[in-house]
Design an enzyme around this catalytic site. Structure first.
Site, PDB file in Angstrom:
ATOM      1  N   THR A 109       0.820  -1.211   0.000  1.00 26.51           N
ATOM      2  CA  THR A 109       0.000   0.000   0.000  1.00 26.51           C
ATOM      3  C   THR A 109       0.855   1.263   0.000  1.00 26.51           C
ATOM      4  O   THR A 109       1.990   1.242   0.496  1.00 26.51           O
ATOM      5  CB  THR A 109      -0.885  -0.004   1.267  1.00 26.51           C
ATOM      6  OG1 THR A 109      -1.506   1.267   1.403  1.00 26.51           O
ATOM      7  CG2 THR A 109      -0.080  -0.262   2.536  1.00 26.51           C
ATOM      8  N   ASP A 110       0.270   2.365  -0.474  1.00 30.10           N
ATOM      9  CA  ASP A 110       0.986   3.650  -0.415  1.00 30.10           C
ATOM     10  C   ASP A 110       1.073   4.184   1.012  1.00 30.10           C
ATOM     11  O   ASP A 110       1.824   5.116   1.280  1.00 30.10           O
ATOM     12  CB  ASP A 110       0.318   4.685  -1.346  1.00 30.10           C
ATOM     13  CG  ASP A 110      -1.122   5.019  -0.973  1.00 30.10           C
ATOM     14  OD1 ASP A 110      -1.681   4.398  -0.040  1.00 30.10           O
ATOM     15  OD2 ASP A 110      -1.703   5.921  -1.625  1.00 30.10           O
ATOM     16  N   GLU A 111       0.289   3.590   1.933  1.00 27.55           N
ATOM     17  CA  GLU A 111       0.284   4.117   3.303  1.00 27.55           C
ATOM     18  C   GLU A 111       1.629   3.928   4.008  1.00 27.55           C
ATOM     19  O   GLU A 111       1.894   4.569   5.024  1.00 27.55           O
ATOM     20  CB  GLU A 111      -0.828   3.455   4.127  1.00 27.55           C
ATOM     21  CG  GLU A 111      -2.194   3.721   3.544  1.00 27.55           C
ATOM     22  CD  GLU A 111      -3.333   3.531   4.529  1.00 27.55           C
ATOM     23  OE1 GLU A 111      -3.078   3.389   5.737  1.00 27.55           O
ATOM     24  OE2 GLU A 111      -4.487   3.517   4.079  1.00 27.55           O
ATOM     25  N   TYR A 157      -1.905  -0.430  10.993  1.00 25.75           N
ATOM     26  CA  TYR A 157      -2.033  -1.116   9.689  1.00 25.75           C
ATOM     27  C   TYR A 157      -0.820  -0.834   8.819  1.00 25.75           C
ATOM     28  O   TYR A 157      -0.160  -1.753   8.316  1.00 25.75           O
ATOM     29  CB  TYR A 157      -3.321  -0.669   8.974  1.00 25.75           C
ATOM     30  CG  TYR A 157      -3.339  -0.998   7.492  1.00 25.75           C
ATOM     31  CD1 TYR A 157      -3.380  -2.316   7.047  1.00 25.75           C
ATOM     32  CD2 TYR A 157      -3.291   0.022   6.531  1.00 25.75           C
ATOM     33  CE1 TYR A 157      -3.373  -2.614   5.678  1.00 25.75           C
ATOM     34  CE2 TYR A 157      -3.288  -0.269   5.168  1.00 25.75           C
ATOM     35  CZ  TYR A 157      -3.327  -1.586   4.746  1.00 25.75           C
ATOM     36  OH  TYR A 157      -3.313  -1.882   3.411  1.00 25.75           O
ATOM     37  N   LYS A 169       2.177  -3.291   7.331  1.00 24.87           N
ATOM     38  CA  LYS A 169       2.459  -3.479   5.896  1.00 24.87           C
ATOM     39  C   LYS A 169       3.904  -3.073   5.585  1.00 24.87           C
ATOM     40  O   LYS A 169       4.587  -3.741   4.801  1.00 24.87           O
ATOM     41  CB  LYS A 169       1.486  -2.657   5.038  1.00 24.87           C
ATOM     42  CG  LYS A 169       0.054  -3.129   5.027  1.00 24.87           C
ATOM     43  CD  LYS A 169      -0.158  -4.509   4.413  1.00 24.87           C
ATOM     44  CE  LYS A 169       0.069  -4.554   2.931  1.00 24.87           C
ATOM     45  NZ  LYS A 169      -0.308  -5.901   2.367  1.00 24.87           N
TER      46      LYS A 169
HETATM   47  P1  NAD Z   1      -9.671  -7.286   2.033  1.00 30.98           P
HETATM   48  O1  NAD Z   1      -9.686  -7.010   3.501  1.00 30.98           O
HETATM   49  O2  NAD Z   1     -10.879  -6.990   1.224  1.00 30.98           O
HETATM   50  O3  NAD Z   1      -9.312  -8.817   1.777  1.00 30.98           O
HETATM   51  C1  NAD Z   1      -8.320  -9.483   2.481  1.00 30.98           C
HETATM   52  C2  NAD Z   1      -8.469 -10.978   2.193  1.00 30.98           C
HETATM   53  O4  NAD Z   1      -7.426 -11.668   2.903  1.00 30.98           O
HETATM   54  C3  NAD Z   1      -9.798 -11.556   2.682  1.00 30.98           C
HETATM   55  O5  NAD Z   1     -10.332 -12.423   1.705  1.00 30.98           O
HETATM   56  C4  NAD Z   1      -9.410 -12.341   3.930  1.00 30.98           C
HETATM   57  O6  NAD Z   1     -10.262 -13.440   4.183  1.00 30.98           O
HETATM   58  C5  NAD Z   1      -8.000 -12.780   3.592  1.00 30.98           C
HETATM   59  N1  NAD Z   1      -7.185 -13.018   4.797  1.00 30.98           N
HETATM   60  C6  NAD Z   1      -7.037 -12.198   5.867  1.00 30.98           C
HETATM   61  N2  NAD Z   1      -6.239 -12.780   6.782  1.00 30.98           N
HETATM   62  C7  NAD Z   1      -5.848 -13.974   6.257  1.00 30.98           C
HETATM   63  C8  NAD Z   1      -5.018 -15.024   6.713  1.00 30.98           C
HETATM   64  N3  NAD Z   1      -4.403 -14.950   7.905  1.00 30.98           N
HETATM   65  N4  NAD Z   1      -4.829 -16.097   5.926  1.00 30.98           N
HETATM   66  C9  NAD Z   1      -5.448 -16.188   4.713  1.00 30.98           C
HETATM   67  N5  NAD Z   1      -6.261 -15.237   4.237  1.00 30.98           N
HETATM   68  C10 NAD Z   1      -6.470 -14.142   5.000  1.00 30.98           C
HETATM   69  O7  NAD Z   1      -8.390  -6.507   1.483  1.00 30.98           O
HETATM   70  P2  NAD Z   1      -8.173  -5.742   0.108  1.00 30.98           P
HETATM   71  O8  NAD Z   1      -8.675  -4.362   0.232  1.00 30.98           O
HETATM   72  O9  NAD Z   1      -8.642  -6.610  -0.991  1.00 30.98           O
HETATM   73  O10 NAD Z   1      -6.578  -5.674   0.090  1.00 30.98           O
HETATM   74  C11 NAD Z   1      -5.810  -6.737  -0.451  1.00 30.98           C
HETATM   75  C12 NAD Z   1      -4.341  -6.383  -0.342  1.00 30.98           C
HETATM   76  O11 NAD Z   1      -4.080  -5.169  -1.052  1.00 30.98           O
HETATM   77  C13 NAD Z   1      -3.864  -6.134   1.087  1.00 30.98           C
HETATM   78  O12 NAD Z   1      -2.575  -6.653   1.214  1.00 30.98           O
HETATM   79  C14 NAD Z   1      -3.859  -4.615   1.218  1.00 30.98           C
HETATM   80  O13 NAD Z   1      -2.891  -4.197   2.159  1.00 30.98           O
HETATM   81  C15 NAD Z   1      -3.488  -4.207  -0.186  1.00 30.98           C
HETATM   82  N6  NAD Z   1      -3.966  -2.888  -0.625  1.00 30.98           N
HETATM   83  C16 NAD Z   1      -5.283  -2.535  -0.495  1.00 30.98           C
HETATM   84  C17 NAD Z   1      -5.720  -1.305  -0.990  1.00 30.98           C
HETATM   85  C18 NAD Z   1      -7.174  -0.888  -0.905  1.00 30.98           C
HETATM   86  O14 NAD Z   1      -7.502   0.252  -1.252  1.00 30.98           O
HETATM   87  N7  NAD Z   1      -8.092  -1.743  -0.470  1.00 30.98           N
HETATM   88  C19 NAD Z   1      -4.812  -0.442  -1.587  1.00 30.98           C
HETATM   89  C20 NAD Z   1      -3.467  -0.820  -1.673  1.00 30.98           C
HETATM   90  C21 NAD Z   1      -3.061  -2.058  -1.211  1.00 30.98           C
HETATM   91  O1  DAU Z   2      -4.137   4.048   0.431  1.00 30.33           O
HETATM   92  C1  DAU Z   2      -4.358   2.661   0.348  1.00 30.33           C
HETATM   93  C2  DAU Z   2      -5.190   2.214   1.518  1.00 30.33           C
HETATM   94  O2  DAU Z   2      -6.508   2.712   1.292  1.00 30.33           O
HETATM   95  C3  DAU Z   2      -5.211   0.704   1.696  1.00 30.33           C
HETATM   96  O3  DAU Z   2      -3.918   0.251   2.008  1.00 30.33           O
HETATM   97  C4  DAU Z   2      -6.184   0.294   2.803  1.00 30.33           C
HETATM   98  O4  DAU Z   2      -6.265  -1.115   2.870  1.00 30.33           O
HETATM   99  C5  DAU Z   2      -7.544   0.874   2.484  1.00 30.33           C
HETATM  100  O5  DAU Z   2      -8.441   0.580   3.526  1.00 30.33           O
HETATM  101  C6  DAU Z   2      -7.465   2.395   2.269  1.00 30.33           C
HETATM  102  O6  DAU Z   2      -7.168   3.091   3.505  1.00 30.33           O
HETATM  103  P1  DAU Z   2      -7.930   4.439   3.937  1.00 30.33           P
HETATM  104  O7  DAU Z   2      -7.825   4.577   5.394  1.00 30.33           O
HETATM  105  O8  DAU Z   2      -7.508   5.576   3.090  1.00 30.33           O
HETATM  106  O9  DAU Z   2      -9.436   4.035   3.467  1.00 30.33           O
HETATM  107  P2  DAU Z   2     -10.867   4.230   4.166  1.00 30.33           P
HETATM  108  O10 DAU Z   2     -11.884   3.847   3.149  1.00 30.33           O
HETATM  109  O11 DAU Z   2     -10.928   3.613   5.511  1.00 30.33           O
HETATM  110  O12 DAU Z   2     -10.936   5.822   4.361  1.00 30.33           O
HETATM  111  C7  DAU Z   2     -10.823   6.708   3.260  1.00 30.33           C
HETATM  112  C8  DAU Z   2     -10.898   8.124   3.808  1.00 30.33           C
HETATM  113  O13 DAU Z   2     -12.225   8.360   4.303  1.00 30.33           O
HETATM  114  C9  DAU Z   2      -9.961   8.371   4.982  1.00 30.33           C
HETATM  115  O14 DAU Z   2      -9.479   9.704   4.934  1.00 30.33           O
HETATM  116  C10 DAU Z   2     -10.864   8.206   6.200  1.00 30.33           C
HETATM  117  C11 DAU Z   2     -12.222   8.708   5.693  1.00 30.33           C
HETATM  118  N1  DAU Z   2     -13.395   8.049   6.338  1.00 30.33           N
HETATM  119  C12 DAU Z   2     -13.449   6.699   6.344  1.00 30.33           C
HETATM  120  C13 DAU Z   2     -14.505   6.027   6.946  1.00 30.33           C
HETATM  121  C14 DAU Z   2     -14.560   4.521   6.976  1.00 30.33           C
HETATM  122  C15 DAU Z   2     -14.415   8.822   6.883  1.00 30.33           C
HETATM  123  O15 DAU Z   2     -14.365  10.080   6.840  1.00 30.33           O
HETATM  124  N2  DAU Z   2     -15.446   8.173   7.490  1.00 30.33           N
HETATM  125  C16 DAU Z   2     -15.542   6.814   7.554  1.00 30.33           C
HETATM  126  O16 DAU Z   2     -16.525   6.287   8.140  1.00 30.33           O
END
Ligand code: NAD
Ligand code: DAU
Length: 352
Positions: free
Chosen positions: A135-137, A160, A164
């Site tokens: 992730t970019d975080e 988190y 990562k």
């Molecule tokens: P998600 O939470 O939707 O899915 C995670 C999946 O991993 C689920 O299917 C869960 O059952 C599985 N999982 C969790 N713990 C596990 C374990 N111990 N063993 C096996 N499986 C397990 O997550 P996502 O949003 O699809 O993110 C996927 C990946 O991409 C993550 O590594 C996250 O850090 C990264 N990522 C997410 C975003 C985003 O915006 N969502 C952005 C950048 C990177």
């Molecule tokens: O940047 C990549 C990341 O983006 C991924 O690595 C993470 O897995 C993914 O969850 C996401 O993280 P964020 O914290 O940016 O996403 P989230 O959807 O939780 O929140 C987006 C923005 O909205 C953030 O500034 C917090 C705000 N927010 C979020 C929620 C859930 C609110 O204002 N209210 C809310 O209830």
């Protein structure tokens, strides 16, 4: 002896991004066998993969990435050529209330996979690849100016992102110390269908639909760079096939939005789709206590993957957001299933 050209283990394939990656690989590469390892936490859902679950080149394994014995068995039985590792605890708010789960899955789980991969591959690293999805975080928070590049120093701010960042460091350490062929990508915020409604966009779509308050953290002026999930899956495909071993690639949408502007656009689309008077969904906005340690701004410089591998986003945000809204409205049963049971407890604990 397998007839498949490659055996690839994709972890976390039942989650949001993982399911889109699995779908793309299963459909595009019938000569690859895709093994999906997922423990099906609250965020994992096999309904995300209904359309491809019968495909000949798809195989689901329910299991935990921390289970070294199981991983060993999978490597032995399926003679894996590559791992694309997405399984993780992924929600920042949950990491604030329960950091240990993030350490176990994101750090211990990743190192467990690396250890078994090393055991099976280290005699001959040729044509092997450990692809770590991150992730970019990990880069921390930006001020008003600037972009994250691949050389931005790590500065994670939440449990988190710290977990990562740690997993990224371990992946690089296995390359540096043992010579494991690895590649890492760091992506910005994804949006699209199949995302669990704890993240901003699906949470707010669901709340608007049910006339519930929209809890905006802090002043709502936090900024994120949004990318359509299918474009992330496309980027993973390109990096998997063309990425240079040992390299990192930043993936982003060239698409920054302040939360409040995005929420207002979402409200407008929802009013239109639900046939409500314009302005009615906006009335649900409620400013609430900020997320502790909330990162102010993320923005990705995705020039390297564009320049070197020829990838760029294919969907404009406004179009992608409309498609996303339509997906949740058309998949009511999916939304109802995932918001029953433990979701209610989560919601109460998080939002009161
Ligand atoms: P998600 O939470 O939707 O899915 C995670 C999946 O991993 C689920 O299917 C869960 O059952 C599985 N999982 C969790 N713990 C596990 C374990 N111990 N063993 C096996 N499986 C397990 O997550 P996502 O949003 O699809 O993110 C996927 C990946 O991409 C993550 O590594 C996250 O850090 C990264 N990522 C997410 C975003 C985003 O915006 N969502 C952005 C950048 C990177
Ligand atoms: O940047 C990549 C990341 O983006 C991924 O690595 C993470 O897995 C993914 O969850 C996401 O993280 P964020 O914290 O940016 O996403 P989230 O959807 O939780 O929140 C987006 C923005 O909205 C953030 O500034 C917090 C705000 N927010 C979020 C929620 C859930 C609110 O204002 N209210 C809310 O209830």
């Amino acid at each position: 002896m397998s007839n498949f050209k490659k055996n690839i283990l994709i972890t976390g394939g039942a989650g949001f991004i993982g399911s889109h990656v699995i779908r793309l690989f299963v459909k595009k590469y019938p000569d690859y066998r895709i093994h999906n390892l997922d423990s099906l936490t609250y965020a994992g859902n096999l309904e995300n993969l209904k359309d491809i679950e019968e495909a000949e080149n798809y195989h689901f394994i329910k299991g935990d990435i921390k289970d070294a014995e199981l991983i060993d068995q999978i490597f032995m039985e399926h003679k894996l050529d590559a791992v694309i590792h997405l399984a993780a605890e992924s929600h920042v708010d949950r990491s604030i209330t329960n950091p240990m789960e993030f350490i176990y899955t994101n750090i211990v789980g990743t190192v467990t996979l690396l250890n078994v991969a090393k055991k099976y591959w280290s005699d001959n690293w040729d044509d092997k690849l450990f692809y770590h999805v991150s992730t970019d975080e990990v880069y921390g928070s930006l001020g008003d100016e600037g972009l994250f590049t691949e050389s931005t120093p790590y500065d994670p701010q939440s449990p988190y992102s710290a977990s990562k960042a740690s997993s990224d460091h371990f992946v690089r350490a296995y390359d540096n110390t043992y010579g494991m062929p690895v590649v890492i990508s760091n992506c910005s915020n994804n949006y699209g269908g199949n995302q669990f409604p704890e993240k901003l966009i699906p949470l707010f779509i669901n709340n608007i639909k049910n006339n519930k308050e929209l809890p905006v953290y802090g002043d709502g002026k936090y900024t994120r760079d949004w990318l359509w999930v299918v474009d992330h899956a496309r980027a993973i495909d390109v990096i998997f096939h063309k990425g240079v071993q040992g390299e990192t690639y930043n993936i982003g949408g060239f698409n920054e939005w302040q939360n409040i502007d995005l929420i207002l656009l979402l409200c407008k689309i929802m009013d239109n789709r639900l046939g409500r008077t314009e302005g009615s969904s906006e009335k649900l906005i409620k400013y609430v206590t900020d997320r502790p340690g909330h990162d102010r701004r993320y923005a990705i410089d995705a020039e390297k993957i564009k320049r070197e591998l020829g990838w760029e986003p294919s969907v404009q945000f406004e179009e992608g957001l409309e498609k996303t809204v339509d997906w949740y409205l058309e998949n009511e049963a999916w939304l109802n299933n995932v918001t029953s049971g433990s979701y209610q407890n989560y919601y109460k604990q998080q939002y009161g």
